[in-house]
Design a protein around this motif. Structure first.
Motif, PDB file in Angstrom:
ATOM      1  N   PRO A 136       0.817  -1.212   0.000  1.00 43.93           N
ATOM      2  CA  PRO A 136       0.000   0.000   0.000  1.00 43.93           C
ATOM      3  C   PRO A 136       0.850   1.261   0.000  1.00 43.93           C
ATOM      4  CG  PRO A 136       0.001  -1.049   2.159  1.00 43.93           C
ATOM      5  CD  PRO A 136       0.659  -2.009   1.233  1.00 43.93           C
ATOM      6  N   VAL A 137       0.365   2.265  -0.687  1.00 43.94           N
ATOM      7  CA  VAL A 137       1.076   3.537  -0.764  1.00 43.94           C
ATOM      8  C   VAL A 137       0.827   4.333   0.505  1.00 43.94           C
ATOM      9  CG1 VAL A 137       1.282   5.714  -2.020  1.00 43.94           C
ATOM     10  CG2 VAL A 137       0.878   3.577  -3.256  1.00 43.94           C
ATOM     11  N   SER A 138       1.881   4.879   1.069  1.00 46.50           N
ATOM     12  CA  SER A 138       1.740   5.716   2.262  1.00 46.50           C
ATOM     13  C   SER A 138       2.435   7.042   2.025  1.00 46.50           C
ATOM     14  CB  SER A 138       2.348   5.018   3.481  1.00 46.50           C
ATOM     15  OG  SER A 138       3.756   5.001   3.378  1.00 46.50           O
ATOM     16  N   GLY A 139       2.184   7.970   2.905  1.00 44.52           N
ATOM     17  CA  GLY A 139       2.799   9.290   2.763  1.00 44.52           C
ATOM     18  C   GLY A 139       4.177   9.375   3.381  1.00 44.52           C
ATOM     19  N   THR A 140       4.714   8.269   3.905  1.00 42.92           N
ATOM     20  CA  THR A 140       6.008   8.300   4.600  1.00 42.92           C
ATOM     21  C   THR A 140       7.025   7.392   3.924  1.00 42.92           C
ATOM     22  OG1 THR A 140       5.270   6.522   6.082  1.00 42.92           O
ATOM     23  CG2 THR A 140       4.889   8.805   6.790  1.00 42.92           C
ATOM     24  N   GLN A 141       6.945   7.318   2.596  1.00 44.06           N
ATOM     25  CA  GLN A 141       7.807   6.369   1.887  1.00 44.06           C
ATOM     26  C   GLN A 141       9.216   6.881   1.681  1.00 44.06           C
ATOM     27  OE1 GLN A 141       5.200   5.834  -1.472  1.00 44.06           O
ATOM     28  NE2 GLN A 141       4.670   3.798  -0.805  1.00 44.06           N
ATOM     29  N   GLY A 142       9.427   8.166   1.786  1.00 44.78           N
ATOM     30  CA  GLY A 142      10.779   8.689   1.659  1.00 44.78           C
ATOM     31  C   GLY A 142      11.204   8.889   0.218  1.00 44.78           C
ATOM     32  N   LYS A 143      12.502   9.090   0.014  1.00 41.65           N
ATOM     33  CA  LYS A 143      13.045   9.404  -1.299  1.00 41.65           C
ATOM     34  C   LYS A 143      13.061   8.183  -2.200  1.00 41.65           C
ATOM     35  CE  LYS A 143      16.018  13.064   0.560  1.00 41.65           C
ATOM     36  NZ  LYS A 143      17.416  13.547   0.680  1.00 41.65           N
ATOM     37  N   SER A 144      13.089   8.456  -3.531  1.00 41.69           N
ATOM     38  CA  SER A 144      13.105   7.357  -4.497  1.00 41.69           C
ATOM     39  C   SER A 144      14.488   6.721  -4.612  1.00 41.69           C
ATOM     40  CB  SER A 144      12.673   7.872  -5.869  1.00 41.69           C
ATOM     41  OG  SER A 144      13.644   8.765  -6.395  1.00 41.69           O
ATOM     42  N   GLY A 145      15.547   7.478  -4.356  1.00 46.43           N
ATOM     43  CA  GLY A 145      16.904   6.936  -4.461  1.00 46.43           C
ATOM     44  C   GLY A 145      17.472   6.930  -5.864  1.00 46.43           C
ATOM     45  N   LEU A 146      16.781   7.564  -6.836  1.00 45.48           N
ATOM     46  CA  LEU A 146      17.247   7.537  -8.219  1.00 45.48           C
ATOM     47  C   LEU A 146      18.572   8.269  -8.410  1.00 45.48           C
ATOM     48  CD1 LEU A 146      13.944   8.080 -10.237  1.00 45.48           C
ATOM     49  CD2 LEU A 146      15.411   6.066 -10.266  1.00 45.48           C
ATOM     50  N   GLY A 147      18.840   9.278  -7.582  1.00 45.20           N
ATOM     51  CA  GLY A 147      20.084  10.030  -7.730  1.00 45.20           C
ATOM     52  C   GLY A 147      21.317   9.162  -7.632  1.00 45.20           C
ATOM     53  N   ALA A 148      21.248   8.120  -6.793  1.00 39.97           N
ATOM     54  CA  ALA A 148      22.394   7.228  -6.627  1.00 39.97           C
ATOM     55  C   ALA A 148      22.669   6.394  -7.858  1.00 39.97           C
ATOM     56  CB  ALA A 148      22.166   6.316  -5.415  1.00 39.97           C
ATOM     57  N   MET A 149      21.696   6.359  -8.796  1.00 40.45           N
ATOM     58  CA  MET A 149      21.847   5.542 -10.000  1.00 40.45           C
ATOM     59  C   MET A 149      22.244   6.377 -11.216  1.00 40.45           C
ATOM     60  SD  MET A 149      18.811   2.688  -9.667  1.00 40.45           S
ATOM     61  CE  MET A 149      19.636   1.647 -10.899  1.00 40.45           C
ATOM     62  N   ALA A 150      22.765   7.573 -11.012  1.00 43.22           N
ATOM     63  CA  ALA A 150      23.122   8.460 -12.123  1.00 43.22           C
ATOM     64  C   ALA A 150      24.038   7.788 -13.153  1.00 43.22           C
ATOM     65  CB  ALA A 150      23.761   9.746 -11.593  1.00 43.22           C
ATOM     66  N   PRO A 151      25.111   7.066 -12.738  1.00 45.67           N
ATOM     67  CA  PRO A 151      25.936   6.399 -13.750  1.00 45.67           C
ATOM     68  C   PRO A 151      25.163   5.382 -14.584  1.00 45.67           C
ATOM     69  CG  PRO A 151      27.093   6.504 -11.656  1.00 45.67           C
ATOM     70  CD  PRO A 151      25.679   6.913 -11.382  1.00 45.67           C
TER      71      PRO A 151
END
Length: 417
Positions: free
Chosen positions: A206-221
């Motif tokens: 379930p989707v909640s409002g406290t899921q935090g960041k997606s983390g995509l920035g760490a996958m830039a390379p």
């Protein structure tokens, strides 16, 4: 469940579900994208296209793919993952049928664009569904299941490698019309098992409002790698059949090449890459994939004849779909579960940008002095650079907000049962 409706029945085997989902990439890439290479020589001859025009038609498909990949998470959220997955397949099938009913370049470009958009939604959402088939913590099992899903591409290449040459043999120069129509009919049939499998995938958390960041920035390379890899491999896939025709190979010889390439892709993705990718960390898997695919391009550029073509088919075929497999598995490990669909979608946008630019530049180079081979050397350069870029990717495991309660650090042994 959210996929296709209220039904919650699940098959006993996770591998059966993944195989059903594999019908998606059969249509999305095996038919809609890669079969164009088989049809291109006949279409180019009858419609009097330059290589730049031929590459432009594939660029229209890739532009649609970019928009489809960028909007896939939105469609998944709005319609549900299963409905989006299957609807994309149906629209793709209609685009394939339409491509067999016209010779107009503008109409074909629009159909290729629509097909690209729809298949991107199917492929992205299907990748996320395949990542959810195994809900436990066994990374190698999850990677193997993603590999089963990606094997659909090779299966689609094999099927199109049989269907298209049969149509060209039966109807001659105008057989490309029948080739598109036959693939469109097969694509409609493939929607059945795909819908069944999508319904059986475990529901998303379930989707909640406290899921935090997606983390995509760490996958830039990985984003940069995927642009370069997409441009490099698709230039080869678009023009290699035309190159083999120029080298003197006939319709069924090039069909044999295509079938071997597809079979190598399906078998390697099913039996080899899932296990390897599940063990490698960071950018090592994408680096290895780029290196294998680069080696696969070289035989047809350095040598002529059936032997060189078949070596290229085996090596390139064994490697090229390991790219999407490796990036999907890496995204599953590095991103929180709520970000899988959007993360895979944006990575696929990067992939699509490369696929849009690669054939166009390669086509322009192929029209200049040096011919198709000159255009295909672009693949070698791009794949080499992509391998170096991938080495800079470092892995950092993401933790979803739900994970601490579901899998406490003190209980790893109990989780293995």
């Amino acid at each position: 469940m959210e996929s296709l409706g209220a039904g919650t029945a699940r098959p006993r085997s996770e591998y059966v579900i993944a195989l059903g989902l594999a019908a998606g990439p059969v249509v999305a890439l095996g038919f809609t994208r890669f079969a164009y290479a088989l049809l291109l020589p006949s279409m180019r001859s009858e419609l009097h296209w330059t290589y730049a025009a031929a590459g432009g038609l594939n660029t229209a498909n890739a532009l649609g793919y970019i928009i489809g990949a960028g909007s896939a998470a939105w469609w998944s959220k709005r319609l549900g993952a299963g409905r989006s997955f299957v609807l994309g397949m149906i629209i793709s099938a209609l685009a394939l049928l339409g491509s067999g009913l016209t010779s107009d370049f503008v109409a074909l470009s629009v159909l290729r664009f629509v097909g690209g958009l729809a298949t991107a939604v199917t492929f992205v959402v299907g990748s996320a569904l395949a990542s959810r088939v195994h809900t436990g913590g066994r990374q190698q099992r999850s990677a193997a299941l993603v590999g089963v899903y990606m094997a659909g591409v090779g299966i689609g290449v094999v099927v199109s490698g049989i269907v298209v040459p049969s149509a060209l043999t039966a109807w001659g120069a105008s057989g490309w019309h029948a080739g598109w129509l036959l693939m469109g009919l097969l694509a409609l049939l493939a929607a059945g098992p795909a819908a069944w499998a999508a319904k059986a995938v475990p529901p998303a958390p379930p989707v909640s409002g406290t899921q935090g960041k997606s983390g995509l920035g760490a996958m830039a390379p990985s984003f940069i790698w995927y642009v370069l890899f997409g441009a490099g491999y698709v230039s080869y896939m678009t023009f290699v059949i035309a190159l083999l025709h120029d080298q003197g190979m006939g319709t069924w010889s090039t069909a044999g090449f295509f079938i071997v390439l597809g079979a190598a892709s399906a078998l390697a993705t099913l039996l080899v890459w899932g296990r390897i990718i599940g063990r490698l960390r960071g950018g090592m898997a994408p680096t290895l994939v780029s290196a294998v695919v680069l080696v696969g391009v070289l035989p047809v550029l350095l040598f002529h004849g059936l032997t060189a073509a078949m070596v290229s088919a085996v090596v390139f075929g064994a490697g090229f779909m390991a790219g999407p497999t490796s990036i999907t598995v890496l995204a599953r490990r590095m991103l929180p579960q709520h970000a899988w669909t959007s993360g895979i979608a944006w990575l696929t946008v990067a992939f699509s940008v490369g696929q849009a630019v690669g054939p166009l530049i390669s086509g322009i180079l192929s029209d200049s002095e040096g011919g198709i081979a000159k255009g295909l050397w672009l693949s070698v350069i791009l794949l080499a650079v992509s391998a170096v870029v991938a080495l800079t990717q470092r892995e950092r495991r993401a933790v979803s907000p739900q994970e601490p309660a579901a899998a406490p650090a003190a209980a790893p042994a109990a989780a293995k049962q």
